[in-house]
Design an enzyme around this catalytic site. Structure first.
Site, short mmCIF file in Angstrom:
data_model
loop_
_atom_site.label_atom_id
_atom_site.label_comp_id
_atom_site.label_asym_id
_atom_site.label_seq_id
_atom_site.Cartn_x
_atom_site.Cartn_y
_atom_site.Cartn_z
N THR A 94 0.80 -1.11 -0.10
CA THR A 94 0.03 0.06 -0.09
C THR A 94 0.81 1.22 0.07
O THR A 94 2.22 1.21 0.55
CB THR A 94 -0.93 0.06 1.07
OG1 THR A 94 -0.39 -0.10 2.41
CG2 THR A 94 -1.65 -1.14 0.86
N THR A 96 1.44 4.54 1.57
CA THR A 96 2.26 5.20 2.51
C THR A 96 3.14 4.28 3.14
O THR A 96 4.24 4.42 3.49
CB THR A 96 1.41 5.67 3.49
OG1 THR A 96 0.51 6.90 3.01
CG2 THR A 96 2.06 6.34 4.64
N CYS A 97 2.77 2.81 3.22
CA CYS A 97 3.58 1.76 3.92
C CYS A 97 4.93 1.42 3.17
O CYS A 97 5.80 1.26 3.70
CB CYS A 97 2.89 0.46 4.05
SG CYS A 97 1.01 0.71 4.87
N SER A 98 4.67 1.58 1.67
CA SER A 98 5.78 1.43 0.85
C SER A 98 6.77 2.56 0.60
O SER A 98 7.69 2.29 0.30
CB SER A 98 5.31 0.77 -0.45
OG SER A 98 4.40 -0.33 -0.25
N LEU A 102 7.88 1.82 5.87
CA LEU A 102 9.11 0.60 5.88
C LEU A 102 10.27 1.39 5.40
O LEU A 102 11.28 1.22 6.25
CB LEU A 102 8.54 -0.32 4.92
CG LEU A 102 9.53 -1.49 4.78
CD1 LEU A 102 10.16 -2.20 6.18
CD2 LEU A 102 8.95 -2.48 3.89
#
Length: 239
Positions: A94, A96-98, A102
């Protein structure tokens, strides 16, 4: 008209009404799918939940593209006896997560370790296969040593059944909003060697069901790094 018959008819109507109301309530709760305890976040000083994660352990190269065996690991296996950082996010791959969450922790991995952290973990309600492919897609360096659990820097924890997420009170349902289903709310924390939460940062203070916005203000790597720096001297004295 027999008064007794009339009274019994009214009682039956009342019972039917109550039954239908109960059925509607139960149906609504089933659709919601989340128990109240699953959405009440833990706080500083609480113990993290003890659950079992379904992970994949590296085996000697067997000529396939997936040289792994299933391995059950518990919360104790990951956290007990260590000072660890964990950050949780709604989903692998997804945006923001990517692009931010992270990568930010991966970039600061070794600096965090220099501040008294033994390991940094990323947790998401995804299975072990998805988490590995996401790590590879993110360019993480894969540890190909037999017995390893993934990568050389940030380690990815698959909370596929959301057991840890529920135990943390961070369960979030995104069904009408994104079609995700049950996921974890975004947060980060430091866990002490006794599996007590030393410090937790929860976006917005608590989970929001079917949230339109995806807040990312306090669970980021820079906020965590600032906290670790602020406690570095104190933690060094404790050693």
């Amino acid at each position: 008209i027999d008064p007794t018959t009339t009274k019994m008819t009214m009682m039956m109507k009342t019972l039917v009404t109550l039954f239908l109301a109960t059925l509607c309530t139960a149906t609504a709760e089933a659709k919601g799918g989340l128990e109240k305890a699953w959405t009440k976040p833990k706080k500083d000083g609480d113990k993290v939940p003890t659950v079992t994660f379904k992970t994949r352990e590296r085996i000697p190269d067997d000529g396939t593209d997936n040289p792994f065996d299933w391995k059950d690991l518990t919360s104790e296996d990951y956290f007990k006896g260590k000072r660890t950082v964990i950050f949780a996010l709604p989903g692998a791959f997804t945006p923001t997560c990517s692009t931010s969450h992270l990568p930010g922790y991966n970039d600061l991995y070794y600096e965090m370790q220099s501040l008294g952290v033994d390991e940094v973990y990323c947790l998401s309600v995804n299975d072990a296969f998805v988490m590995r492919q996401w790590g590879l897609h993110q360019g993480l360096d894969e540890d190909k040593t037999p017995g390893s659990l993934g990568f050389t820097t940030v380690k990815l924890i698959p909370d596929g059944a959301a057991l840890f997420t529920r135990g943390m009170g961070m369960s979030t349902l995104w069904d009408t909003e994104r079609g995700f289903g049950e996921r974890t709310w975004r947060y980060s924390m430091v866990i002490g060697p006794d599996m007590t939460i030393e410090k937790i940062f929860v976006e917005g203070g608590s989970p929001t069901q079917n949230s339109g916005p995806d807040p990312f203000e306090v669970a980021d790597a820079d906020t965590m790094l600032a906290y670790l720096k602020s406690t570095a001297a104190e933690k060094k004295e404790e050693l």
